[in-house]
Write an enzyme that holds these catalytic residues in place. Structure first.
Site, PDB file in Angstrom:
ATOM      1  N   VAL A 183       0.600  -1.280   0.144  1.00  0.00           N
ATOM      2  CA  VAL A 183       0.016  -0.061  -0.152  1.00  0.00           C
ATOM      3  C   VAL A 183       0.488   1.371   0.167  1.00  0.00           C
ATOM      4  O   VAL A 183       0.583   2.384  -0.973  1.00  0.00           O
ATOM      5  CB  VAL A 183      -1.208  -0.221   1.382  1.00  0.00           C
ATOM      6  N   GLU A 184       2.035   1.311   0.690  1.00  0.00           N
ATOM      7  CA  GLU A 184       2.763   2.639   1.066  1.00  0.00           C
ATOM      8  C   GLU A 184       3.116   2.372  -0.272  1.00  0.00           C
ATOM      9  O   GLU A 184       3.565   3.556  -0.913  1.00  0.00           O
ATOM     10  CB  GLU A 184       4.128   2.523   2.020  1.00  0.00           C
ATOM     11  N   THR A 185       4.182   1.832  -0.618  1.00  0.00           N
ATOM     12  CA  THR A 185       5.004   2.323  -2.019  1.00  0.00           C
ATOM     13  C   THR A 185       4.755   0.909  -3.515  1.00  0.00           C
ATOM     14  O   THR A 185       6.200   1.541  -4.361  1.00  0.00           O
ATOM     15  CB  THR A 185       6.656   2.133  -1.476  1.00  0.00           C
TER      16      THR A 185
END
Length: 392
Positions: free
Chosen positions: A173-175
């Site tokens: 989700v983050e990167t």
């Protein structure tokens, strides 16, 4: 982003002696702009996915970014000089080294604009939010990441008690597993948001001033040139998008090479995410949420929803107020929260979140974010296992 990163939220060490000014190695990474956290489902959703892989350490181009003494710089500003002196004094850093760093910072209008709250838009929608993260590109990238780093994911799970699927979900989700770590100079955005925080919203300049100090201390500890480290528009760094304070507090050298490197070491990122969640109270072997049917009585429903994502009721409390939990949820020993996720004009999604669901929201203060992390991680784990059984 852990605070561990902005939720500003998010996002998240050793202390060698301060090197002489001008002797630090430089670090330059190629990365796309990626807002690291979604504070709400209709804000700062991921942009177009780029296809570059997580770079190996040996393949990175080491290239310093020159200082920029231009009208948008801070070298001639008295408040920047005062800031440098204050940070040097409070953090026990070389005053000249700190000033040399801040004098190279440039005002970033784009970062200031991205701090502004989103304008009126469509209603929050969990289904739309989920589709941005639990989607084929992230799943394929996640399966590849899982297969390459499965041993490290399982090692982190064994040490910290956080499931490998949750760690994988956060990084996806983050990167997108390191594909979108941000191309803002962290020095620029943290200086901008300290000295020129935008008007028209609550002032977070004190938060970013602290993060700027933590960033400079981190650079000193890890022997990095401050003007070469890249990150998000809010100053979050690396695969897990940790803010500098979270890096110094929670990041770990999980690959054992003597350095903490969330930009170039997926293994350090894996261990650091697990450590962060463990420090937020993660309970090994507990689920993150249970299915639930809400009570029909409006007053009871309002009472259950009042604490929002904070676990505040026992399973017995919920059932006595008319809620119907799944069989496993009925026997859960910890507190629960009735979490509501809107679906536009359709009926909302309701779950009973455990303290582990709440721990994920300490990474980013959004129930939509937490559920996306959980479900992406589940799909990646399941697909990786399926592919393993098909491999001759």
């Amino acid at each position: 982003m852990a605070v561990a990163c902005a939720a500003l939220t998010a996002c998240g060490t050793s202390k060698p002696a301060l090197p002489a000014p001008g002797t630090l190695p430089s670090l330059s990474l190629s990365a796309s702009v990626q807002p690291s956290q979604e504070e709400a489902p209709d804000e700062r959703l991921s942009g177009a996915v780029q296809t570059q892989a997580v770079p190996d350490k040996q393949a990175l181009a080491i290239q310093p970014l020159a200082g920029n003494p231009n009208p948008d710089g801070y070298a001639a500003r008295e408040d920047a000089q005062q800031l440098a002196a204050e940070l040097a004094r409070s953090l026990e850093l070389d005053p000249q080294w700190v000033w040399n760093a801040i004098a190279k910072a440039r005002y970033k209008e784009s970062a200031a604009k991205l701090m502004m709250p989103a304008g009126p838009g469509t209603a929050k929608n969990w289904g739309v939010y989920r589709s941005r993260f639990v989607e084929p590109i992230r799943i394929r990238a996640g399966v590849n990441f899982w297969r390459r780093y499965e041993a490290d994911l399982k090692r982190a799970e064994s040490i910290y008690g956080v499931p490998a699927s949750i760690i994988a979900g956060v990084l996806g989700v983050e990167t997108i597993y390191g594909r979108q770590t941000g191309n803002f100079r962290v020095l620029d955005v943290l200086t901008t948001l300290t000295l020129d925080f935008p008007k028209g919203r609550s002032d977070r300049s004190a938060f970013f001033k602290t993060e700027l100090g933590e960033f400079l201390k981190f650079c000193q500890e890890q022997q990095l040139e401050p003007d070469t480290v890249l990150g998000s528009y809010a100053g979050a760094i690396g695969l897990p998008q940790f803010m500098p304070s979270s890096i110094r507090r929670y990041a770990v050298d999980f690959d054992g090479d003597g350095h903490i490197d969330l930009l170039r070491s997926p293994v350090d990122a894996i261990g650091s995410v697990a450590h962060y969640l463990a420090e937020q109270g993660w309970q090994p072997d507990w689920p993150t949420y249970f299915d639930i049917k809400p009570p029909q009585d409006e007053q009871a429903l309002a009472k259950l929803l009042a604490p929002d994502i904070v676990p505040s009721f026992s399973a017995t409390d919920m059932q006595e107020m008319g809620a119907s939990l799944s069989p496993t949820g009925q026997n859960h020993p910890g507190q629960l929260a009735l979490v509501l996720l809107q679906n536009g004009n359709d009926a909302p999604t309701l779950i009973a979140g455990t303290s582990n669901f709440y721990a994920i929201t300490r990474y980013n203060q959004s129930s939509y974010y937490a559920l996306a992390v959980i479900q992406l991680g589940e799909v990646v784990s399941r697909e990786a296992a399926r592919q393993n059984t098909q491999t001759p």
